[in-house]
Every structure is written in C-alpha cells, then in structure tokens.
Scaffold this active site. Sequence first.
Site, PDB file in Angstrom:
ATOM      1  N   LYS A   1       0.820  -1.314  -0.029  1.00  0.00           N
ATOM      2  CA  LYS A   1      -0.102   0.006   0.103  1.00  0.00           C
ATOM      3  C   LYS A   1       0.727   1.452  -0.024  1.00  0.00           C
ATOM      4  O   LYS A   1       0.402   2.342  -0.424  1.00  0.00           O
ATOM      5  CB  LYS A   1      -0.843   0.041   1.127  1.00  0.00           C
ATOM      6  CG  LYS A   1      -2.035  -1.109   1.037  1.00  0.00           C
ATOM      7  CD  LYS A   1      -3.183  -0.806   1.882  1.00  0.00           C
ATOM      8  CE  LYS A   1      -4.308  -1.431   1.154  1.00  0.00           C
ATOM      9  NZ  LYS A   1      -4.255  -2.922   1.821  1.00  0.00           N
TER      10      LYS A   1
ATOM     11  N   GLU B   1      -9.553   7.344   2.984  1.00  0.00           N
ATOM     12  CA  GLU B   1     -10.419   6.116   3.656  1.00  0.00           C
ATOM     13  C   GLU B   1      -9.823   4.989   4.059  1.00  0.00           C
ATOM     14  O   GLU B   1      -8.460   4.850   3.523  1.00  0.00           O
ATOM     15  CB  GLU B   1     -11.479   5.696   2.814  1.00  0.00           C
ATOM     16  CG  GLU B   1     -10.960   4.632   1.817  1.00  0.00           C
ATOM     17  CD  GLU B   1      -9.756   4.965   0.879  1.00  0.00           C
ATOM     18  OE1 GLU B   1      -9.926   6.171   0.510  1.00  0.00           O
ATOM     19  OE2 GLU B   1      -9.492   3.981   0.534  1.00  0.00           O
TER      20      GLU B   1
ATOM     21  N   SER C   1       1.579  -9.702  -0.716  1.00  0.00           N
ATOM     22  CA  SER C   1       1.260  -8.480  -0.577  1.00  0.00           C
ATOM     23  C   SER C   1       1.799  -7.634   0.824  1.00  0.00           C
ATOM     24  O   SER C   1       1.947  -6.416   0.761  1.00  0.00           O
ATOM     25  CB  SER C   1      -0.346  -8.228  -1.026  1.00  0.00           C
ATOM     26  OG  SER C   1      -0.965  -8.940  -0.152  1.00  0.00           O
TER      27      SER C   1
HETATM   28  C1  LIG Z   1      -5.150  -3.717   1.520  1.00  0.00           C
HETATM   29  C2  LIG Z   1      -4.351  -5.045   1.214  1.00  0.00           C
HETATM   30  C3  LIG Z   1      -4.871  -6.046   0.295  1.00  0.00           C
HETATM   31  C4  LIG Z   1      -5.835  -5.786  -0.609  1.00  0.00           C
HETATM   32  O1  LIG Z   1      -5.942  -4.855  -1.431  1.00  0.00           O
HETATM   33  P1  LIG Z   1      -5.788  -4.721  -2.865  1.00  0.00           P
HETATM   34  O2  LIG Z   1      -5.994  -3.427  -3.312  1.00  0.00           O
HETATM   35  O3  LIG Z   1      -6.580  -5.703  -3.608  1.00  0.00           O
HETATM   36  O4  LIG Z   1      -4.376  -5.124  -3.183  1.00  0.00           O
HETATM   37  C5  LIG Z   1      -3.986  -7.052   0.043  1.00  0.00           C
HETATM   38  N1  LIG Z   1      -2.972  -7.449   1.015  1.00  0.00           N
HETATM   39  C6  LIG Z   1      -2.476  -6.640   1.922  1.00  0.00           C
HETATM   40  C7  LIG Z   1      -1.261  -7.030   2.764  1.00  0.00           C
HETATM   41  C8  LIG Z   1      -3.340  -5.551   2.332  1.00  0.00           C
HETATM   42  O5  LIG Z   1      -2.754  -4.862   3.148  1.00  0.00           O
END
Ligand SMILES: *Cc1c(COP(=O)(O)O)cnc(C)c1O
Length: 423
Positions: free
Chosen positions: A107, A129, A395
């Site tokens: 993010k 948000e 992610s």
């Molecule tokens: C917020 C988040 C997501 C989901 O958001 P996307 O916009 O679909 O990437 C996925 N993994 C993590 C670690 C997150 O914090």
Amino acid sequence: MQVDITPQQGAELLARLINNELPDKHGRYGPFGGCYAPETLVPALSRLADNVYRYLADDDFMAHLDQQLSTWVGRPTALTHAQGLSKRWGAEVYLKREDLAHTGAHKINNALGQALLAQEMGAKRVIAETGAGQHGVATAAACARVGIPCTVYMGAVDIQRQAPNVDRMHQLGARVVAVESGDKTLRAAIDEAFRNWVADPDGSYYLLGSAVGPHPYPYLVQRLQSVIGSEARSQILDQTGSLPDVAIACVGGGSNAIGLFHPLLADESIALLGVEAGGHGPALGDNSATLAAGKPGVLHGSYSVLLYDNDGQIQDTHSVSAGLDYPGVGPEHSLLQALGRVNYVSATDTDALNALQECCAAEGILPALESAHALAGARAWAKDNQGKAILIGLSGRGDKDMPTLSQHIPSPLGEDKGARADD
Ligand SMILES: *Cc1c(COP(=O)(O)O)cnc(C)c1O
C-alpha cells in the site's frame, strides 16, 4: 459473469491495455470503468486526471518518486525462492516480498506516489479512507514524510476491530474520523471521504487506497503499483533465466494484483491467477468473491463487477482478512476477466489460514491473511501443474493479523505447559 465482447474486440482491447491506451479519455476499460461522480466533483476529478497524465510523464517527478521508493520505502523488495514450499508443493515457488516494504505492505507504493502528487498540486490537506487501517497507516506515513496534514475516515466498527492501526495513525500525525453512517465499515468510509472532498475539492487531495473508484484512480493506482510486476519480472529473469509459468496475487479492490499483473500482460506464456476471498463459502453474504459471484453495476464512481442482491442493494461481505472484505473490484480486473486474460478463483478462510501456517513453517515468513489467499490459490494450482514456476505476490506481512490469528489458531503454549515444567 456475461459481457458482450466479441473475440476480435477482445484482442483489440487487450492490445490497447498492453500499450497503455486504456483507459480511454473517459476512463473506460472497454465496457467498464468511467467516472460516475456527483457533478460537484467532476471539475476536481478532471483536474486530477490532467495532473496524473502530466506528472506520470514528467521525468523529474518520476525520478524523485524512484529515489523516495528506494531510500524511504526500501525498494526494490526482494524476490525469494521459497525452497520449503517448492519442495512441499512440487513446483518452483518465488515470493515477491511486499511484506518487506515500509509499513509492511504494497500500500505504501500508492500512498507515497499520491502524496507526492498532492504536494505538486499544492494540496493543503489529504483525505483518505481506510478499512482495516493499512491504507490509513501508509497514508499517514507518506503525508508525514511529505509534510501535508492528513485526515483518515474509518468506519466506527473498524475502529473497534483495528485499534492498533488507529494508534499507529495517531502516532504518525493523522487525524482519524469515525464514520457512524451506513455499514460503519470501509464502504461507508469511502462515501464519507468523497462527501468531505466535495466540500473542499480545491484545497484537499483525496488519496484513494485501491485500484477502484472513478477515473483517474484505477489508472493512477495501477501505474504506481506496477513497480511490483516490473521488479519481479526482471528479478525472476536474473535468478532463473526464464519467466514464470504463472503469476498469482490476492484480489480485494485489486491494487497489488494489478501491480503484479499489468507488467506481465504482454507475456502470453505467463498465466495470471487472481484469488478472491471465499470466506465461509459460496452463499451470498458469506464471502467477498466479487468476480466469481458478482454482476456489473456502479459503486464508488465506477462501472465494474459488484456483489448486490436482487433488489440492487450492495451485499454485505465476509472474509477473515479485513483487506479483502469489499463488495467491489477495480474495472481493469473486470475487463481482464471478461477477456479471459486473468482467471479469478477464490480461497476460503480455512484455505488461507492453512496456507499462512504452512508459509510460516516452511519459509519463516508470516504473511498477511490477504496474501495467504494468494498462497492458498498457488498451492491448489501447483497440484494440477507439477514442476512449474510460480510467482506469488506476497502483498504484506501478518503482524497486524495476530489478534485474528490467535482467535482462529490455538496457541501451542497451553498444551506445552506440562512438557516444559523442567525448562
Ligand atoms: C489492503 C491489502 C490487500 C488488498 O488490497 P488490494 O487493493 O486488492 O491489493 C492485500 N494485501 C494486503 C497485505 C493489504 O494490506
């Protein structure tokens, strides 16, 4: 989901997407996307679009962004050959380590890029948000770095559920506003942030957290997250001499997935697999598997696939991972599904929890619960594709999920008490 696109139109749309000719000037990805915003916001959105195209093409701006990504975010993030998982699954597994990025997830790539853009545009304050609080934390950090005050809208229910992230935002200097309207979660927080932006569209910059919303957000967020796929592509070539057979990412709003997939769209040999939250199972309301179960409609300014009931009411969703708990998905994903270029599947809460434990045990990496959905999808894919090379977008890290994990996974401490009496 059924959309009328002929094979010839489909091939043309994919070629345009690869050449960065989509979205078109109306923000359309074929039938999806667009800019369904209140009239009062249209001038602010078109001013934003002008600045997005201007600064993303500006060498000085991009060099400054790259420098900040390298010295503050910690990019490039590592690509790890997951030796333990490879052995267990009978495949060659590579993890793109967004868990190692500053604040613990992908993010920050988006939050930093947009905070720098807000600075160029002369914004006096940033609005954002947040659902689980991850985007709020990334935005608070980026705004502190850039030196712009920041207000984060967060549903009252989420404030209760995610108290540690609320404290992190406060420490980083953000003002957190509880949203008491609607479902008091992410959906209501986005509504409230837009409402606040309408009140001061010139002085404020709205820093949206995923590849969703009205044009130009889905495009802007894709461009800022594409650093994931670009790095991963050259890293896996360096390490193995070839491209992976498949790239797999979890899909909430779709920002980490589009960041991994977009730079790989032109590589026809790479299969692409998005993994949504299957929650407790397929019944409406029990999951957040938007692309598996949804239909096209308009939510938060964009025409895309959504979860809604027969009366047109947006469906409440469920996932064990707060970051995937959203009833919509970015318009580029809706197009990629319609074109058949990306296959979207789902993993249940249980699948994700099991994959998370396996990754901890085999790799010494505690993934975020969101990322564990990608791992679960990869494990299932490997069963039918032995010996193949799998690139997984990890992610984020799972430290933030410890309260949820302690609820679902019994701690071994209690059982071991007797055995440890002589320690
Ligand atoms: C917020 C988040 C997501 C989901 O958001 P996307 O916009 O679909 O990437 C996925 N993994 C993590 C670690 C997150 O914090």
